[in-house]
Design an enzyme around this catalytic site. Structure first.
Site, PDB file in Angstrom:
ATOM      1  N   ASP A  13       0.874  -1.177   0.000  1.00 20.99           N
ATOM      2  CA  ASP A  13       0.000   0.000   0.000  1.00 20.99           C
ATOM      3  C   ASP A  13       0.908   1.222   0.000  1.00 20.99           C
ATOM      4  O   ASP A  13       2.134   1.111   0.092  1.00 20.99           O
ATOM      5  CB  ASP A  13      -0.876  -0.002   1.268  1.00 20.99           C
ATOM      6  CG  ASP A  13      -1.790   1.212   1.353  1.00 20.99           C
ATOM      7  OD1 ASP A  13      -2.404   1.579   0.332  1.00 20.99           O
ATOM      8  OD2 ASP A  13      -1.906   1.816   2.441  1.00 20.99           O
ATOM      9  N   SER A  14       0.285   2.408  -0.058  1.00 22.10           N
ATOM     10  CA  SER A  14       1.075   3.636   0.003  1.00 22.10           C
ATOM     11  C   SER A  14       1.509   3.963   1.433  1.00 22.10           C
ATOM     12  O   SER A  14       2.395   4.779   1.631  1.00 22.10           O
ATOM     13  CB  SER A  14       0.239   4.794  -0.532  1.00 22.10           C
ATOM     14  OG  SER A  14      -0.947   4.886   0.232  1.00 22.10           O
ATOM     15  N   TYR A  45      -1.121   8.203  -2.778  1.00 24.77           N
ATOM     16  CA  TYR A  45      -1.277   7.760  -4.165  1.00 24.77           C
ATOM     17  C   TYR A  45      -2.503   8.421  -4.807  1.00 24.77           C
ATOM     18  O   TYR A  45      -2.535   8.643  -6.013  1.00 24.77           O
ATOM     19  CB  TYR A  45      -1.485   6.234  -4.211  1.00 24.77           C
ATOM     20  CG  TYR A  45      -0.234   5.388  -4.150  1.00 24.77           C
ATOM     21  CD1 TYR A  45       1.015   5.932  -3.858  1.00 24.77           C
ATOM     22  CD2 TYR A  45      -0.328   4.018  -4.391  1.00 24.77           C
ATOM     23  CE1 TYR A  45       2.147   5.119  -3.804  1.00 24.77           C
ATOM     24  CE2 TYR A  45       0.799   3.201  -4.350  1.00 24.77           C
ATOM     25  CZ  TYR A  45       2.025   3.749  -4.052  1.00 24.77           C
ATOM     26  OH  TYR A  45       3.134   2.935  -4.009  1.00 24.77           O
ATOM     27  N   CYS A  76      -4.362  -1.695  -1.673  1.00 27.95           N
ATOM     28  CA  CYS A  76      -4.570  -0.279  -1.913  1.00 27.95           C
ATOM     29  C   CYS A  76      -5.596  -0.163  -3.036  1.00 27.95           C
ATOM     30  O   CYS A  76      -5.402  -0.739  -4.107  1.00 27.95           O
ATOM     31  CB  CYS A  76      -3.239   0.343  -2.342  1.00 27.95           C
ATOM     32  SG  CYS A  76      -3.381   2.026  -2.927  1.00 27.95           S
ATOM     33  N   THR A  78      -6.409   2.502  -4.671  1.00 27.81           N
ATOM     34  CA  THR A  78      -5.942   3.388  -5.730  1.00 27.81           C
ATOM     35  C   THR A  78      -5.092   2.588  -6.719  1.00 27.81           C
ATOM     36  O   THR A  78      -5.319   2.625  -7.933  1.00 27.81           O
ATOM     37  CB  THR A  78      -5.133   4.552  -5.122  1.00 27.81           C
ATOM     38  OG1 THR A  78      -5.916   5.147  -4.087  1.00 27.81           O
ATOM     39  CG2 THR A  78      -4.787   5.577  -6.162  1.00 27.81           C
ATOM     40  N   GLU A 157      -3.230   9.431   8.391  1.00 22.04           N
ATOM     41  CA  GLU A 157      -1.761   9.315   8.483  1.00 22.04           C
ATOM     42  C   GLU A 157      -1.210  10.277   9.546  1.00 22.04           C
ATOM     43  O   GLU A 157      -0.142  10.043  10.102  1.00 22.04           O
ATOM     44  CB  GLU A 157      -1.094   9.566   7.126  1.00 22.04           C
ATOM     45  CG  GLU A 157      -1.314   8.450   6.103  1.00 22.04           C
ATOM     46  CD  GLU A 157      -0.355   7.259   6.257  1.00 22.04           C
ATOM     47  OE1 GLU A 157       0.739   7.419   6.811  1.00 22.04           O
ATOM     48  OE2 GLU A 157      -0.716   6.138   5.810  1.00 22.04           O
ATOM     49  N   CYS A 189     -11.073   2.566   0.257  1.00 23.96           N
ATOM     50  CA  CYS A 189      -9.675   2.933   0.538  1.00 23.96           C
ATOM     51  C   CYS A 189      -9.272   2.146   1.773  1.00 23.96           C
ATOM     52  O   CYS A 189     -10.027   2.101   2.763  1.00 23.96           O
ATOM     53  CB  CYS A 189      -9.575   4.432   0.809  1.00 23.96           C
ATOM     54  SG  CYS A 189      -7.928   4.935   1.352  1.00 23.96           S
ATOM     55  N   THR A 190      -8.113   1.518   1.712  1.00 25.29           N
ATOM     56  CA  THR A 190      -7.742   0.629   2.821  1.00 25.29           C
ATOM     57  C   THR A 190      -7.348   1.392   4.083  1.00 25.29           C
ATOM     58  O   THR A 190      -7.162   0.773   5.131  1.00 25.29           O
ATOM     59  CB  THR A 190      -6.612  -0.328   2.395  1.00 25.29           C
ATOM     60  OG1 THR A 190      -5.538   0.459   1.846  1.00 25.29           O
ATOM     61  CG2 THR A 190      -7.091  -1.321   1.368  1.00 25.29           C
ATOM     62  N   HIS A 191      -7.213   2.704   3.988  1.00 25.73           N
ATOM     63  CA  HIS A 191      -6.988   3.483   5.211  1.00 25.73           C
ATOM     64  C   HIS A 191      -8.279   3.606   6.041  1.00 25.73           C
ATOM     65  O   HIS A 191      -8.214   3.766   7.256  1.00 25.73           O
ATOM     66  CB  HIS A 191      -6.524   4.906   4.874  1.00 25.73           C
ATOM     67  CG  HIS A 191      -5.072   5.036   4.564  1.00 25.73           C
ATOM     68  ND1 HIS A 191      -4.510   4.515   3.430  1.00 25.73           N
ATOM     69  CD2 HIS A 191      -4.059   5.650   5.244  1.00 25.73           C
ATOM     70  CE1 HIS A 191      -3.213   4.796   3.411  1.00 25.73           C
ATOM     71  NE2 HIS A 191      -2.914   5.492   4.499  1.00 25.73           N
TER      72      HIS A 191
END
Ligand code: DGL
Length: 272
Positions: A13-14, A45, A76, A78, A157, A189-191
């Protein structure tokens, strides 16, 4: 030919988002070893061009293949929406590649359709139209409403979770129609699973919130079982790489995995 089933699962992932998927994989496949790559140097990303995202995803996939991974999970949305097809075309014969969108679309269509569904994600994911296209190609009548929510990744983040700032941002994004009155919501979105409870609370816990973590982990398990690739030896210690050091990555990974993780900085782009 004898296949070595003891190779690790590669996940990328980013940033910290893919840890939601890695954690879920750890739960359903406790005997597997994992190599995680968080491309923190290029985060987010979601703001990048498709060319840049292709470039990052390809480099990381090559790295994970070089680490002898048997499966690469693009943790991810994206990168999944932009680069999955070309990664499969280039590397699909060497390694099993899993994206985080198809399993969630399958889950929605099998369990929740025709519920009015919202999709939130990064600008790049929403611009790609991946969720809408995949859902509507199988159910043309589906009512899908997508919205880019680009502040959520930097917010997460930066560690703004369950506080006034994150509440205000979530409210600002979700209170307008049609998202206000959806019956289910895909966290594209995996966040976002990190703020899933907060989003559920916004909807008074009356909306089904789908995130990719557990659904994708079950898909990975099914694929390993079907292709007879389950590990037979005791797992090795998982390895976590990031392309730039962020203290938050270490902190949040500690929240997901009980023991201190084995974290290394690795700049795959240094020689370019
Ligand atoms: N976690 C990622 C996703 O699922 C990317 C977030 C970002 O880097 O913008 O889309």
């Amino acid at each position: 030919m004898k296949v070595d089933t003891n190779r690790p699962i590669g996940i990328f992932d980013s940033g910290v988002g893919g840890l939601t998927v890695a954690h879920a994989i750890r739960q359903v496949l406790p005997d597997e070893s994992m190599i995680y790559f968080g491309d923190t140097a290029h985060l987010p990303y979601g703001e990048k061009s498709p060319e840049a995202i292709h470039h990052y995803a390809e480099k990381i996939t090559r790295f994970l293949i070089g680490q002898n991974c048997k499966t690469v999970v693009i943790a991810c949305n994206t990168a999944s929406s932009v680069a999955y097809a070309s990664l499969v075309e280039k590397y699909g014969r060497k390694v099993q590649i899993v994206n985080v969108i198809d399993p969630v679309v399958d889950y929605y269509l099998e369990n929740l359709a025709p519920a009015k569904v919202g999709v939130i994600g990064t600008k790049a994911t929403i611009r790609s139209g991946a969720y809408e296209e995949k859902i509507k190609s199988r159910d043309p009548e589906a009512r899908v409403f997508s919205k880019a929510t680009p502040l959520l990744v930097p917010m997460i983040e930066e560690g703004f979770i369950f506080d006034d700032i994150s509440n205000a941002i979530i409210r600002a994004y979700l209170s307008e129609e049609p998202l206000r009155s959806v019956e289910s919501l895909i966290l594209g979105c995996t966040h976002y699973p990190i703020i899933k409870n907060q989003i559920s609370k916004f909807y008074d816990f009356s909306v089904e919130i789908l995130d990719s973590a557990a659904i994708v982990a079950r898909t990975v398990k099914k694929l390993l079982v079907e292709s007879d690739l389950q590990r037979s030896k005791k797992p090795e210690k998982d390895r976590f790489y990031i392309s730039d050091y962020t203290p938050y990555f270490e902190k949040i990974s500690g929240m997901f995995f009980e023991e201190k993780i084995n974290l290394k900085k690795l700049d795959l782009w240094k020689e370019e």
